[in-house]
Design a protein around this motif. Structure first.
Motif, mmCIF file in Angstrom:
data_model
loop_
_atom_site.group_PDB
_atom_site.id
_atom_site.type_symbol
_atom_site.label_atom_id
_atom_site.label_comp_id
_atom_site.label_asym_id
_atom_site.label_seq_id
_atom_site.Cartn_x
_atom_site.Cartn_y
_atom_site.Cartn_z
ATOM 1 N N GLY A 249 73.499 56.663 -12.507
ATOM 2 C CA GLY A 249 73.623 56.999 -13.923
ATOM 3 C C GLY A 249 72.551 57.981 -14.363
ATOM 4 O O GLY A 249 71.415 57.939 -13.887
ATOM 5 N N TYR A 250 72.909 58.845 -15.289
ATOM 6 C CA TYR A 250 71.963 59.859 -15.749
ATOM 7 C C TYR A 250 70.669 59.226 -16.229
ATOM 8 O O TYR A 250 69.583 59.749 -15.985
ATOM 9 N N SER A 462 76.411 57.140 -25.195
ATOM 10 C CA SER A 462 75.895 58.501 -25.145
ATOM 11 C C SER A 462 76.869 59.499 -25.769
ATOM 12 O O SER A 462 76.698 60.699 -25.625
ATOM 13 N N HIS A 463 77.850 59.002 -26.462
ATOM 14 C CA HIS A 463 78.768 59.920 -27.148
ATOM 15 C C HIS A 463 79.370 59.225 -28.371
ATOM 16 O O HIS A 463 80.507 58.769 -28.352
ATOM 17 N N ASN A 464 78.572 59.183 -29.409
ATOM 18 C CA ASN A 464 78.997 58.513 -30.641
ATOM 19 C C ASN A 464 79.556 59.543 -31.621
ATOM 20 O O ASN A 464 78.846 60.066 -32.459
ATOM 21 N N ASP A 465 80.832 59.796 -31.485
ATOM 22 C CA ASP A 465 81.408 60.850 -32.319
ATOM 23 C C ASP A 465 82.434 60.310 -33.307
ATOM 24 O O ASP A 465 83.373 60.981 -33.671
ATOM 25 N N LEU A 486 71.426 55.982 -34.485
ATOM 26 C CA LEU A 486 71.843 57.304 -34.956
ATOM 27 C C LEU A 486 71.636 58.340 -33.852
ATOM 28 O O LEU A 486 71.252 59.478 -34.100
ATOM 29 N N SER A 487 71.894 57.910 -32.652
ATOM 30 C CA SER A 487 71.708 58.810 -31.513
ATOM 31 C C SER A 487 72.771 58.562 -30.458
ATOM 32 O O SER A 487 73.524 57.582 -30.528
ATOM 33 N N ASN A 488 72.785 59.443 -29.496
ATOM 34 C CA ASN A 488 73.651 59.286 -28.329
ATOM 35 C C ASN A 488 72.839 58.752 -27.141
ATOM 36 O O ASN A 488 73.170 59.009 -25.986
ATOM 37 N N ALA A 489 71.776 58.075 -27.473
ATOM 38 C CA ALA A 489 70.974 57.376 -26.462
ATOM 39 C C ALA A 489 70.667 56.009 -27.048
ATOM 40 O O ALA A 489 69.516 55.607 -27.171
ATOM 41 N N HIS A 494 64.291 56.955 -26.413
ATOM 42 C CA HIS A 494 64.561 58.385 -26.584
ATOM 43 C C HIS A 494 65.406 58.650 -27.830
ATOM 44 O O HIS A 494 65.120 59.565 -28.611
ATOM 45 N N GLY A 495 66.450 57.852 -27.996
ATOM 46 C CA GLY A 495 67.332 58.027 -29.153
ATOM 47 C C GLY A 495 66.602 57.756 -30.449
ATOM 48 O O GLY A 495 66.736 58.501 -31.432
ATOM 49 N N ARG B 153 70.574 64.831 -8.272
ATOM 50 C CA ARG B 153 71.464 64.203 -9.242
ATOM 51 C C ARG B 153 72.863 64.837 -9.205
ATOM 52 O O ARG B 153 73.882 64.154 -9.067
ATOM 53 N N GLY B 218 70.990 63.217 -27.295
ATOM 54 C CA GLY B 218 69.875 62.760 -28.111
ATOM 55 C C GLY B 218 70.373 62.291 -29.459
ATOM 56 O O GLY B 218 71.484 61.754 -29.582
ATOM 57 N N ALA B 219 69.573 62.502 -30.458
ATOM 58 C CA ALA B 219 69.910 61.979 -31.780
ATOM 59 C C ALA B 219 70.971 62.838 -32.463
ATOM 60 O O ALA B 219 71.187 63.988 -32.112
ATOM 61 N N GLY B 220 71.577 62.247 -33.481
ATOM 62 C CA GLY B 220 72.548 62.982 -34.300
ATOM 63 C C GLY B 220 73.733 63.432 -33.490
ATOM 64 O O GLY B 220 74.352 62.644 -32.781
ATOM 65 N N TYR B 223 75.118 65.848 -28.276
ATOM 66 C CA TYR B 223 75.875 65.115 -27.264
ATOM 67 C C TYR B 223 75.555 65.595 -25.846
ATOM 68 O O TYR B 223 75.891 64.939 -24.873
#
Lengths: 515, 515
Positions: A249-250, A462-465, A486-489, A494-495, B153, B218-220, B223
């Motif tokens: 995983g990344y 990691s992809h909250n859209d 409020l992040s994709n982490a 990190h997020g 990776r 990351g945030a917001g 993606y």
């Protein structure tokens, strides 16, 4: 953005990946003019980094934090830590001095800005074992390799061996001639022979990679008794390879790191840099008004038994979204609806201190985790104090339904379950030499009430859209929001840290054009 | 053997591997009666451990060591280390205080008794990065993915993706129906889908495991731009997967460890435990007689310019076999012939100290190694001092013909070649901020003249079953032999240490029955 005062890190041309811009500690290049007061709610990573970065720009910052410590869900169990959970049970952590485990965040991948803050704050790092050939898998089932412990070493040797043998065979039979040229086939065969440690006839006949049944090869005529290959069907049907992809995983691939002394060290250092006079601990927020149309936002909170009120030019709310909804607030209904889509998740850990490092001495396990489909999910071995006279093993780190079987129980019952399952994996030694234990369930932890949130309908952490997520990103009046949700982490520091930086950027840009 | 005085460690029942008997520090339970003097030749790991364990049993032990330091080929380059190589060039290591690299042994797997001696001697351990998703492969060739740097990776994501897709396809086509039952096929498909991160149609269409072309999620609304999958044929034909199996190896699989401060720390501590008065440094052995028929063995050596002679009840010769043959000796011809089958190998490293940790700051590489088919073979990144203001990168660690291209050169030319090739892999930054460098070629190092030996005709370093090897194991008169060359863990300290223990056991058993 640079012209607005927040300079992005200068692009570093990592020649190997020309377009990579490694995250660098954010820094404000201009100081704002005039006096601008920002009230930050919550001294978790998002709240702290917001205050920390705003201070660099000359803002007047105050933080309200309900707990008596910084870090929020980044919570390290060590000697003297006490907590009364929402079940009403009080635990006091009695681990030996210097020993700990991280109830919350415990590992950092190399690309996270969490490491940049470690550098900036002088937090020393240790490698975190996120993979170990000597830890084991133990899965239930009805094949010969189920219900027993098998080292990752052996599981990988056999699995990669047979996968390679099978593919080499299929290629040799021409089954993939429409996919592969002769040059492709030649190169693939060469790869598979090495990857699977195939014998010259293209078969997997066992490998030294699997290890030895007795002592390893040593001096003189000690050649070692190499483990024999398990049968192909047993290897495949047992599912012993189900977790191999975990550390591809990344965010989970080695190398991984963690601070010396516990993850919360980062936030104690950050709080120290911010200054104790700017953080009010024991301040439980009870409500807020988001302000604007010339009216400042304000916050009510209880501190030392009294209801208090604070006002500021801006407020950054870095509280968990599901807890925000429990406050008195004047948020617009669409945001309330959006926040309702952030569903808190269960997760937690239980740490067991042993007065003997049997995992190192008897089983040659230095760090890493064993995995199982039993409720404990995994057993994590300490990544520090190697070869000392004691150490803390994480007896479970599980999530969702598996953790829910533990979180409602008193600690003694959690421990009993952990020991029962752990002993099945690592033997009776698992019950010996225990000096103390401590468990934390974040859903049952006051001011957290969840390990993280899942956004309904989102693709992944990691992809909250989703529309709800995007709505929750927006400020209301003079209130901004921050947090890993409020992040994709999500569930990563990190997020949270990037989210805090985004709030800083947004406020700073607004101030720069006249507020 | 226990009755002879050397108690093997009590069998530890590691439940996961019932037959595993982890190596424990050897210890003598009875002290010998009478006075027995043992002369040990060489203060490398084999010689030191021989003396260390014999002393526990009450023997009178003296060590002769030609160099001015213990450790032999376990040689750490740090500030103040100086060496004149056999090319006649003198280098002085000017690394900053606390920074180093290990010219010789640098990593320890979890099952080696080297770790037991670390425990016993109080040597603190650090995890050694023997795998890193962020280091790169860079191989020459004529496909699109050659002659460029690709992270492990990405190389792994694409390779595992296509291997999984191809095998799933072959299974789906019935190409392996004679090998696999339907249950096997179902389980295999499930594994491959996860292992390769295949999409629901069974194809590999890229994976977040490969990483991102810009900032990570990351945030917001950050993606991340996931790297696209490289083409199947390019992935396979480029050979970017050729080194994946390296860390599947029994001795190379994570987790790996190394002492804080350098590998030689173990032997400085062991020498200290033995006592300075029992070790004569600067004593270059010139000849020996193996003794017996009531005659004691003796050794001639030069010390402080004088030829000297020492006699003892037993001698343990822990010198490299090819150097033994250069001494005046009375070894029988069959042993001389046997030792002639031990062929010394070339290997060496070059360390570069940088005043900026560009690999961490710019390229997110914390430890681990990049690999190439260029002559440098690999670039190793430091596993300590993370995020400090400087660090030592190993610019090459190569062996055999590739190292021979370096070992005959003056250091400046070695460095120039290392920088040229390193810059192709990690960019122009590779030439910046260099403060000093130091190289060591063990074939060109006095008293070593080789990095290790290969036994002619042996199966591998872990299975030396040739007649010459077996002959070399046997003592002559009252002289015993020790060294990693007398083990199935050649080039590992484990082999040297076990070999020394075997010499101790043999002498002790002989003394126990009356010498």
């Amino acid at each position: 953005m640079a012209s607005m005062g927040l300079a992005p890190a200068e692009a570093q041309t990592a020649v190997t990946r020309a377009s990579f811009t490694p995250p660098r500690p954010g820094h404000l290049i201009d100081r704002v003019s005039g006096h601008h007061k920002v009230l930050v709610l919550g001294a978790g990573p998002a709240g702290l980094v917001t205050a920390y970065e705003l201070l660099k720009g000359g803002y007047d910052v105050q933080i309200l934090e309900a707990r008596s410590r910084p870090g929020g869900r980044v919570w390290t169990a060590r000697n003297g830590v006490g907590e009364t959970d929402l079940n009403g049970e009080t635990q006091l952590c009695e681990f030996s001095e210097g020993h700990f485990y991280n109830v919350g965040a415990t590992r950092i991948p190399q690309h996270h800005i969490s490491l940049d803050y470690c550098r900036e704050l002088g937090v020393e790092l240790l490698a975190f074992g996120n993979q170990n050939a000597n830890t084991v898998v133990h899965y239930s089932g009805d094949t010969p390799l189920n219900n027993t412990s098998i080292t990752y070493r052996q599981a990988k040797a056999d699995t990669f061996g047979y996968v390679s043998e099978l593919l080499a065979k299929a290629v040799g039979r021409g089954a993939l001639d429409d996919e592969l040229s002769q040059a492709d086939k030649d190169a693939l065969s060469e790869f598979l022979s090495d990857f699977g440690d195939l014998s010259s006839d293209g078969r997997y006949a066992g490998s030294s990679r699997a290890g030895y049944s007795g002592p390893p090869p040593g001096a003189g005529t000690a050649y070692g008794d190499q483990l024999e290959a398990n049968a192909l069907s047993d290897v495949i049907r047992s599912g012993i390879g189900r977790n191999f992809s975990f550390d591809f995983g990344y965010d989970q691939a080695m190398m991984m790191y963690s601070p010396v002394g516990g993850m919360d060290t980062i936030y104690y250092r950050m709080a120290e840099a911010i200054g104790a006079h700017r953080i009010t601990y024991g301040a439980e927020v009870t409500g807020f008004s988001t302000g604007d149309n010339g009216v400042n936002p304000w916050v009510t909170y209880t501190s030392q038994g009294f209801e208090q009120k604070a006002e500021a030019d801006y407020v950054v709310c870095a509280l968990p979204p599901h807890l925000v909804l429990k406050l008195k607030h004047d948020l617009p209904q669409d945001l309330v609806t959006a926040l309702g889509a952030a569903v808190p998740a269960s997760a937690g850990k239980l740490g067991i201190e042993y007065s003997r490092r049997w995992w190192e001495e008897d089983q040659w396990i230095y760090g890493g985790a064993s995995n199982t489909d039993m409720d404990i999910s995994q057993i994590m071995f300490p990544y520090d104090h190697y070869q000392s006279d004691r150490g803390v093993v994480v007896g479970y780190y599980n999530t969702g339904e598996k953790h829910q079987k533990f979180e409602g129980l008193p600690h003694a019952q959690r421990l009993a379950m952990a020991l029962d399952q752990g002993a099945k994996i690592h033997g009776d030694v698992y019950r010996d030499d225990i000096t103390s234990s401590f468990s934390g369930s974040l859903m049952k932890t006051k001011y957290s009430e969840g390990a993280w949130v899942d956004w309904k309908g989102a693709h992944s952490h990691s992809h909250n859209d989703t529309p709800e997520y995007r709505r929750a990103l927006e400020p209301v009046g003079r209130m901004y929001f921050a947090g890993d949700h409020l992040s994709n982490a999500i569930a990563w520091m990190h997020g949270a840290l990037e989210s805090g930086r985004n709030a800083v950027t947004a406020i700073h840009e607004r101030v720069a054009v006249g507020g």
